[in-house]
Enzyme design. Structure first.
Site, PDB file in Angstrom:
ATOM      1  N   LYS A  88       0.806  -1.225   0.000  1.00  0.00           N
ATOM      2  CA  LYS A  88       0.000   0.000   0.000  1.00  0.00           C
ATOM      3  C   LYS A  88       0.841   1.279   0.000  1.00  0.00           C
ATOM      4  CE  LYS A  88      -4.069  -1.960  -0.045  1.00  0.00           C
ATOM      5  NZ  LYS A  88      -4.961  -1.771  -1.203  1.00  0.00           N
ATOM      6  N   GLU A 110     -10.096   6.586   2.409  1.00  0.00           N
ATOM      7  CA  GLU A 110     -10.963   5.560   2.946  1.00  0.00           C
ATOM      8  C   GLU A 110     -10.091   4.384   3.322  1.00  0.00           C
ATOM      9  OE1 GLU A 110     -10.272   5.825  -0.223  1.00  0.00           O
ATOM     10  OE2 GLU A 110      -9.572   3.779  -0.623  1.00  0.00           O
ATOM     11  N   SER A 380       1.465  -9.655  -1.331  1.00  0.00           N
ATOM     12  CA  SER A 380       1.147  -8.225  -1.242  1.00  0.00           C
ATOM     13  C   SER A 380       1.300  -7.669   0.161  1.00  0.00           C
ATOM     14  CB  SER A 380      -0.268  -7.985  -1.747  1.00  0.00           C
ATOM     15  OG  SER A 380      -1.172  -8.831  -1.063  1.00  0.00           O
TER      16      SER A 380
HETATM   17  C1  LIG Z   1      -2.031  -7.105   1.906  1.00  0.00           C
HETATM   18  C2  LIG Z   1      -3.074  -6.672   0.938  1.00  0.00           C
HETATM   19  N1  LIG Z   1      -3.151  -7.274  -0.239  1.00  0.00           N
HETATM   20  C3  LIG Z   1      -4.083  -6.936  -1.141  1.00  0.00           C
HETATM   21  C4  LIG Z   1      -5.012  -5.964  -0.872  1.00  0.00           C
HETATM   22  C5  LIG Z   1      -6.051  -5.688  -1.898  1.00  0.00           C
HETATM   23  O1  LIG Z   1      -5.886  -4.467  -2.542  1.00  0.00           O
HETATM   24  P1  LIG Z   1      -5.457  -4.415  -4.060  1.00  0.00           P
HETATM   25  O2  LIG Z   1      -6.335  -5.389  -4.797  1.00  0.00           O
HETATM   26  O3  LIG Z   1      -5.684  -3.017  -4.437  1.00  0.00           O
HETATM   27  O4  LIG Z   1      -4.026  -4.797  -4.154  1.00  0.00           O
HETATM   28  C6  LIG Z   1      -4.971  -5.291   0.365  1.00  0.00           C
HETATM   29  C7  LIG Z   1      -5.919  -4.215   0.711  1.00  0.00           C
HETATM   30  O5  LIG Z   1      -5.960  -3.713   1.809  1.00  0.00           O
HETATM   31  C8  LIG Z   1      -3.974  -5.659   1.277  1.00  0.00           C
HETATM   32  O6  LIG Z   1      -3.885  -5.068   2.489  1.00  0.00           O
END
Ligand SMILES: Cc1ncc(COP(=O)(O)O)c(C=O)c1O
Ligand SMILES: Cc1ncc(COP(=O)(O)O)c(C=O)c1O
Lengths: 395, 260, 395, 260
Positions: A88, A110, A380
């Site tokens: 993020k 948000e 992620s």
């Molecule tokens: C660790 C993690 N992965 C994925 C996401 C999903 O978001 P995005 O699809 O925008 O990567 C989030 C959202 O808070 C997240 O915290």
């Protein structure tokens, strides 16, 4: 003018479906973003913060034990090691710096689980910009520690008591705030969703992930991977790792949250698999795939992973899915949970439940050959935030 | 009745328009019929009937709550058009809703349903001019006005574009922010009224709740005032609703009349 | 032989005060460590894991806002970004790899707050070695989430019910286990404490911190810092950042946990400031400074930071303090807490309460000029683990 | 009485030694006096009196608990030496404690206190030969035995070093692990007894709790058996302690006698 208007869309998706009050701000933001995107001073400063503050580059790690277990050669892109514990911050650093360069005095955002809010709070603190974050009242209770993290960094967390009191309502409320304070305030959207230029801008800021992977995989394998797999809520970590490979011969898998199955009632979906099971619609400023009932009312989505729990998805992903460039897939709650345990046990890495969806898909699909021989999975974020949830599930 | 006819009629009497908003189905479809009649009795010249959407980003807490009541009461687009078709009123009715409901129904079907149920105009707060081409074309074909909003932030170049497209009336957003009753009128409002140079009637909304404010708006050069939250508030309280709606409409209309 | 014996000590400190049963194992460990320390294959593999698994190098971040507030130019060494959230993994990766090379089948360890235990669990998982961690029964309750993290990674956590049921007792119990299973088991000590070769070995594995700082500060400042400040429990993050500068003109400050003040009863100290207020003694296999009563009974120590809450300290630190090469200092609980809040608010970084002691000392001492113009602070870990504690204190 | 005298005396009778351990001050200093007498009555040849240390890493749960009771009962080194000085026994007494208590008191003072209170030997489980130089010198000067442990893991080169330094007797650790009663005797024990080639008497400890085990150990070639946890266990239970201590000591001594 025509040219510019056209670029707000990805095929038929995207656009700017927002109150008139915001249109000039979006125009300004687009202009400023386009300007600074090419500005060497801006980019140098951004690179500096990505490196020294966020800890980039994040490693590309060959997960030997997991590869053996799943039967395919797996590299993990370690966004779990980025400051704050998820990808993020790549985006909020970019937008935060832009806010500073644009001279805006306030950031609003948000947040669902609180990951994006925390990343905003970090940026608000380090750039000295007043930051306020809207969060569904239910989420403020469920994610008490993230509320506290934001507050420690000087961010005000505003609980949203309307609607389902979750992410969707927090976005609604943030838009309302922006409508009222658009002249002084930058709205920091946390994924590749919403109105132009956000989907493009957030994708660009997140593309640092994929750019690093290009270099790293060449060093390690001497070639590109056969496939890249990323979990997809709004889609920012997915687009961040996919985008730099979009013109290459690499299969791109966007794994959504299948919850407890792709079923829905008139009000609620048991999942958040928008690309897999959504229909064209307009939500939060963009035309995209949306979970909705036959009248167009937005459904409450659901997932074990708070960060995937959203009824929309980035318009560019909808477009790329339509033209067949990305492959939308999903993993169920319990599959993600199992993969979560696999990674903990086999590699000593506790992944976010979001990222566990990507792992679970690889586990399921490796045998089919669909993924090829070498696959990169975007981890992620880290799963420390999810321990309570997992602990609860295992009981 | 077309909106332009209503404004011509009022112009002849040198009178401003009272445009009243309530949310259809709040709290039940039957209630709405009664409330519409009360508003007409009180002197409303045009009625905006909200078609409730689950995620109303342009609305403040009062109207959000009305929308929630309506959705919980079972309101759907199908029921909406049936109910509107059964209304016996002789003033223009305008549908106010968010774009996804139109999109999902299909633009053409939606506009035709408007036409056949007797709706004269459409307001879509999340549809700026740039995205409105197709809907505008369909509206023209079906003789329905597509009403656009302008805001204090609207730039001159956007203003031109909007004024070229907008028909029926131009909805001037009195201030930055979402819908909701407030007690003062922003200076920016008069300035905005001056900036909107057009022959299309100009109606000002967002934050108007009493006769004094209505009078000020008309004095500042508007052709109409739009009042929503103040009416929805009466419905929310739920006591003696028809009489109170009528009384507020009268007060507002009186303020409007005094101003000229 | 004489020569080897001599090298078990730092001046009069250190040594091997352990049951005879363990002596051969220590001899073996010393020999193996000395062998692999110079082995290019071992070192290459260690570097690989430090980079791709742990995420090294960690950044050296110029904290502008904090520098302004504290009145001295501050660089933060970001060990909070290392996998697991603290510097602990540097050591466990080193020892884990050594375990693998030595062919031992089992790892045991002690842990206080659970940070070292978590780092052991990560290494146990990634190297596929059975791992068991002793933890005071009281600590297993206080640090429930860390227990769970270890368990997720396949590590068995054994609650220790003897004594004060905290770190000291966990070490005692781990030593007992080692005594019983020394032939198959490697005991993974978590700091520069205990019997030779641990203080040297752990220091060497942690020295990656200071080595990186040397390069990084030259890039940024073109010179070495005037001073380096690190919190000191056992002393591993301190020795890790100090050691590579030991022959340079850089002042080294070891900041201990002053608790609620440097007072003690016959059984308990209100602090853990062993260098500042301890006396020579022998604890856990080494002669060093120890918190003890007049008879030599070990005191229960205390600190708001679980990781500093230990009645001993590494023997090398005791030696370096005696010869004046390092300067022992302390910060009180409430000073650390204040500095914790400073860093959150000013830089968007939530430090461990341990590391906050180093910050607090800089805050206090900057004005005196003692620290010079450029100071490097070791942020030994992140503070997410401490949120409950801080939340409790602020109430 | 010096330890060597005791072993010579026993040798003459072709008898093995029973070395009994209890922790001084467990649960009170007064109790200890009574228990020592009981052990002597039962036939103990040497008594190891533990001086309790807060962090006894070489001890298992049973003795740890005894140490905790002693510390809670107020035992300190000062009280220890006073109490030992007042004991009226005619067999060798050995202090068993951890190095920090010796270090803190000062090595010289500690050894002198031993000498003047009538202690014949010192066992320090966390003091290997390498670190023992200074203490060994002082012991020699004061005619006190410094007793070393050897373990199944002890290498040949270390064994030599230890056997050169150790006086009184050599403490053979029967198995890997900490103190504590167990029901079987490891094979490694006989092997260790064979490996320890010295004229100094060899006593085996760790895990012995009954006459049968004691007999086996002596049969395997040891000169004595050391029993601790089994006695401490009786004290922990707290019922009829002196009689039970005496009875166990007799049983063990009987086993030892049968073996020759
Ligand atoms: C660790 C993690 N992965 C994925 C996401 C999903 O978001 P995005 O699809 O925008 O990567 C989030 C959202 O808070 C997240 O915290
Ligand atoms: C973040 C952090 N810093 C410091 C310490 C103290 O250990 P040391 O003094 O060995 O660095 C710990 C111990 O757990 C820790 O977790």
């Amino acid at each position: 003018m025509k040219q510019e208007l056209k670029s707000t869309k990805f095929g038929k998706y995207g656009g700017q479906f927002v109150p008139e009050v915001l249109m000039p701000a979006l125009e300004e933001l687009t202009g400023q973003y386009e300007k600074y995107k090419e500005d060497p001073v801006f980019n140098e400063e951004l690179d500096y913060y990505l490196r020294d503050f966020a800890g980039r580059p994040s490693p590309l790690y060959h997960a030997k034990q997991l590869s053996r277990e799943y039967g395919v050669k797996i590299y993990l892109k370690r966004e779990d090691l980025v400051h704050g514990g998820a990808h993020k911050l790549n985006n909020t650093l970019g937008q935060g710096l832009l806010t500073k360069y644009m001279g805006k005095k306030r950031i609003i955002a948000e947040t669902g689980a609180g990951q994006h809010g925390t990343a905003c709070a970090m940026v608000g603190a380090v750039f000295g910009i007043k930051t306020e974050v809207y969060m569904g009242a239910k989420d403020t209770v469920r994610q008490r520690m993230n509320v506290y993290r934001m507050e420690l960094m000087g961010t005000k967390v505003i609980p949203v008591k309307s609607g389902s009191q979750t992410l969707k309502d927090a976005i609604n409320e943030a838009i309302r705030d922006w409508v009222a304070n658009v002249e002084t305030t930058h709205y920091m959207i946390g994924s590749v969703v919403g109105m132009h230029p956000y989907p493009t801008m957030v994708r660009d800021f997140q593309s640092v992930i994929g750019k690093e992977v290009r270099t790293q995989i060449m060093e390690k394998e001497g070639r590109f991977p056969d496939s890249i797999v990323a979990c997809t809520g709004g889609g920012s970590n997915a687009m961040g790792i996919f985008h730099p490979f979009i013109d290459d011969d690499v299969d791109l898998f966007a794994v959504e949250a299948g919850g407890s199955g792709l079923k829905a009632t008139d009000k609620e979906a048991l999942h958040s698999a928008t690309l897999c099971a959504g229909e064209d619609g307009v939500l939060h400023g963009a035309r995209t795939k949306v979970l909705q009932n036959k009248y167009g009312q937005i459904l409450e989505s659901s997932s074990i992973a708070a960060g995937l729990d959203y009824a929309g998805v980035g318009p560019e992903l909808a477009y790329l899915a339509d033209i067949g460039r990305i492959k939308p897939r999903y993993s169920l709650d319990n599959e993600a949970l199992e993969a979560f345990h696999d990674l903990c046990r086999l590699e000593g890495i506790i992944p976010a439940l979001e990222s566990s969806h990507a792992l679970a898909y690889v586990k399921n699909a490796a045998a089919s050959g669909e993924l090829g021989d070498v696959v990169v999975i975007n981890i992620s974020g880290r799963g420390d935030k999810d321990l309570e949830t997992v602990l609860g599930m295992n009981k | 009745m077309r909106i332009s006819e209503k404004f011509s009629e009022l112009k002849k009497r040198d009178e401003g328009a009272l445009i009243a908003y309530i949310c259809a189905g709040d709290p039940t479809p039957e209630g709405t019929k009664e409330y519409v009649t009360a508003l007409v009795r009180g002197g409303a010249d045009i009625i905006e009937l909200g078609l409730p959407f689950s995620d109303p980003v342009a609305d403040g807490p009062t109207i959000q709550a009305g929308i929630e009541r309506a959705l919980n009461g079972g309101m759907t687009p199908d029921i909406y058009f049936r109910m509107v078709g059964s209304l016996k009123v002789h003033i223009p009715l305008v549908v106010m809703t968010y774009y996804n409901l139109i999109f999902k129904r299909g633009l053409e079907k939606f506009v035709k349903d408007c036409a056949s149920s007797g709706i004269s105009g459409i307001i879509v707060p999340d549809l700026p001019a740039e995205e409105s081409g197709e809907l505008a074309g369909l509206c023209e074909k079906n003789e329905i006005d597509l009403i656009f909003l302008v805001a204090p932030t609207t730039t001159e170049s956007r203003m031109e574009q909007i004024l070229t497209r907008g028909t029926g009336f131009i909805y001037l957003v009195a201030r930055l922010g979402v819908t909701g009753a407030r007690s003062d009128i922003a200076v920016s409002t008069s300035e905005l009224i001056r900036r909107v140079r057009t022959d299309t009637p100009k109606a000002v909304g967002f934050g108007i709740s009493n006769g004094r404010q209505a009078a000020e708006i008309i004095s500042a050069g508007a052709d109409g005032v739009i009042v929503g939250s103040a009416f929805v508030d009466i419905i929310a309280k739920g006591k003696d609703v028809p009489n109170k709606l009528e009384a507020l409409a009268s007060e507002l209309k009186d303020g409007i009349k005094i101003a000229r």
